[in-house]
Design a protein around this motif. Structure first.
Motif, PDB file in Angstrom:
ATOM      1  N   UNK A 108       1.042   4.076  10.133  1.00  0.00           N
ATOM      2  CA  UNK A 108       0.573   2.831  10.399  1.00  0.00           C
ATOM      3  C   UNK A 108      -0.093   2.203   9.204  1.00  0.00           C
ATOM      4  N   UNK A 109      -1.069   3.154   8.459  1.00  0.00           N
ATOM      5  CA  UNK A 109      -1.402   2.654   7.545  1.00  0.00           C
ATOM      6  C   UNK A 109      -0.671   2.039   6.224  1.00  0.00           C
ATOM      7  N   UNK A 110       0.425   2.933   6.236  1.00  0.00           N
ATOM      8  CA  UNK A 110       1.627   2.376   5.245  1.00  0.00           C
ATOM      9  C   UNK A 110       2.022   1.258   5.572  1.00  0.00           C
ATOM     10  N   UNK A 111       2.417   1.094   7.047  1.00  0.00           N
ATOM     11  CA  UNK A 111       2.889  -0.486   7.424  1.00  0.00           C
ATOM     12  C   UNK A 111       1.820  -1.442   7.133  1.00  0.00           C
ATOM     13  N   UNK A 112       0.438  -1.197   7.440  1.00  0.00           N
ATOM     14  CA  UNK A 112      -0.580  -2.312   7.259  1.00  0.00           C
ATOM     15  C   UNK A 112      -0.252  -2.754   5.325  1.00  0.00           C
ATOM     16  N   UNK A 149       1.965  -2.187   3.304  1.00  0.00           N
ATOM     17  CA  UNK A 149       3.252  -2.968   2.989  1.00  0.00           C
ATOM     18  C   UNK A 149       2.906  -4.319   3.300  1.00  0.00           C
ATOM     19  N   UNK A 150       2.497  -4.661   4.516  1.00  0.00           N
ATOM     20  CA  UNK A 150       2.266  -6.168   4.920  1.00  0.00           C
ATOM     21  C   UNK A 150       1.424  -6.661   4.054  1.00  0.00           C
ATOM     22  N   UNK A 151       0.318  -6.112   3.622  1.00  0.00           N
ATOM     23  CA  UNK A 151      -0.361  -6.595   2.528  1.00  0.00           C
ATOM     24  C   UNK A 151       0.249  -6.963   1.245  1.00  0.00           C
ATOM     25  N   UNK A 152       0.937  -5.915   0.737  1.00  0.00           N
ATOM     26  CA  UNK A 152       1.880  -6.149  -0.532  1.00  0.00           C
ATOM     27  C   UNK A 152       2.762  -7.194  -0.207  1.00  0.00           C
ATOM     28  N   UNK A 190      11.877  -0.510   4.045  1.00  0.00           N
ATOM     29  CA  UNK A 190      10.891   0.106   4.249  1.00  0.00           C
ATOM     30  C   UNK A 190      10.693  -0.071   6.015  1.00  0.00           C
ATOM     31  N   UNK A 191      10.783  -1.132   6.496  1.00  0.00           N
ATOM     32  CA  UNK A 191      10.583  -1.415   7.665  1.00  0.00           C
ATOM     33  C   UNK A 191      11.105  -0.438   8.755  1.00  0.00           C
ATOM     34  N   UNK A 192      12.650  -0.350   8.888  1.00  0.00           N
ATOM     35  CA  UNK A 192      13.209   0.457   9.607  1.00  0.00           C
ATOM     36  C   UNK A 192      12.711   2.120   9.499  1.00  0.00           C
ATOM     37  N   UNK A 193      12.490   2.169   8.173  1.00  0.00           N
ATOM     38  CA  UNK A 193      11.801   3.776   8.024  1.00  0.00           C
ATOM     39  C   UNK A 193      10.652   3.977   8.382  1.00  0.00           C
ATOM     40  N   UNK A 249       2.123  -5.324  14.674  1.00  0.00           N
ATOM     41  CA  UNK A 249       0.650  -5.691  14.700  1.00  0.00           C
ATOM     42  C   UNK A 249       0.097  -5.249  13.214  1.00  0.00           C
ATOM     43  N   UNK A 250       0.558  -3.913  12.736  1.00  0.00           N
ATOM     44  CA  UNK A 250      -0.014  -3.418  11.691  1.00  0.00           C
ATOM     45  C   UNK A 250       0.373  -4.136  10.399  1.00  0.00           C
ATOM     46  N   UNK A 251       1.806  -4.389  10.512  1.00  0.00           N
ATOM     47  CA  UNK A 251       2.455  -5.465   9.710  1.00  0.00           C
ATOM     48  C   UNK A 251       1.756  -6.806   9.464  1.00  0.00           C
TER      49      UNK A 251
END
Length: 325
Positions: A9-13, A15-18, A130-133, A162-164
């Motif tokens: 979930x941190x990785x998703x967050x 990635x969303x910020x990036x 990245x999203x499906x992974x 939500x995280x994204x």
């Protein structure tokens, strides 16, 4: 298991910020290169969303018939994204040079669409992958107790979105109110690289002997932080700024440039004339002796013999001095 889920979930967050920061950086670079042409915004988002969709489809095709471990794949994507973004910035700054477009011309629409389609391709594909992974990684981390619950799939997708979304919100706020105000493009890229590298280091690597993905995140993070140090970053940022300005307004000497929340502003000189350049285009030049003489004569003709005059603006251009002649 919970710890593994939180890492994903941190990785998703992140990635969303990036994604938000990358869009903001590339859009601002594009507006400078294309002289503020708002058609470039539509071309950018069309290309960006197309590559995102294509990357997601590619992830589905990639996972068919083969065992893909999502966490190690995410590590590589996180490590590749900042390098790709740096390459995209350099590519955008080279567009006018490659297309051989003079400073007095707008980039033709066909070339504009083609250049933005090619520039947005790498990061768009990687983020689409990245999203499906991340969904698959969350699914593997949630196997067990959650898998027996009826709504665990809905919860999985909801947490991912939500995280994204929170990451995108965080990236937009930080970029607008912190990065663009206090840091240059190079330091922004350095901090983004460090954040992505640390996130990649938190994800599990492939088991076995020491692989490059094990030590590479730390090496990339230290390199990014070193390049973000003010003396080094200022020198590199100035060199890149001078190089870009030479493709926008060749022949002019760049005095200073700054990124603001409202656009890119530069001060340049050609001979005895100083110009303000906003988003690649000359907005104002001074002094303009003949223009000042015409304005002063016009104002004098409106009230001949006036002893007191209220002048608002025009000081750098010499209007006050011209009016007193």
């Amino acid at each position: 298991m919970v710890s593994q889920r939180l890492r994903v979930l941190l990785a998703v967050l992140v990635l969303g910020a990036f994604s938000q920061v990358a869009q903001a950086v590339l859009i601002r670079e594009g507006l400078v290169v294309f002289y503020g042409n708002e058609v470039s915004l539509g071309a950018f988002y069309a290309s960006w969303l197309f590559w995102l969709a294509l990357g997601s489809v590619g992830a589905l095709r990639w996972g068919e018939g083969r065992a893909v471990e999502p966490a190690p794949a995410l590590r590589w994507i996180l490590l590749a994204l900042p390098l790709v973004l740096a390459g995209q910035v350099l590519a955008l700054r080279s567009v006018r040079l490659v297309l051989d477009v003079s400073s007095s011309e707008f980039v033709p629409l066909g070339d504009l669409f083609l250049s933005l389609t090619l520039v947005t391709m790498p990061s768009g594909l990687l983020l689409g992958l990245a999203f499906p992974l991340t969904c698959k990684a969350l699914g593997e981390a949630g196997q067990g107790a959650d898998a027996s619950e009826s709504g665990w799939v809905v919860g999985l997708v909801s947490r991912t979105y939500v995280a994204d979304a929170l990451g995108a919100l965080l990236g937009g706020v930080v970029f607008t109110f912190v990065l663009i105000r206090w840091l240059g493009t190079l330091q922004t890229l350095g901090l983004v690289t460090a954040a992505l590298a640390l996130t990649a280091a938190s994800l599990p690597a492939q088991p076995g002997r020491v692989r490059p993905s094990t030590w590479l995140p730390w090496a990339l993070c230290l390199t990014a932080l070193a390049l973000s140090m003010p003396p080094i970053a200022a020198r590199l940022d100035r060199s890149l700024e001078t190089w870009r300005f030479a493709t926008l307004q060749p022949g002019m000497d760049l005095l200073d440039a700054v990124d603001t929340p409202y656009g890119h502003v530069a001060i340049a000189r050609l001979g005895d004339q100083t110009s303000v350049v906003g988003d690649g285009q000359i907005q104002q030049s001074f002094p303009l002796p003949r223009e000042v003489e015409r304005q002063a004569a016009y104002f004098y003709s409106q009230a001949q013999g006036a002893h007191r005059v209220l002048l608002l603006g025009g000081y750098p251009g010499g209007l006050a001095a011209g009016r007193l002649r």
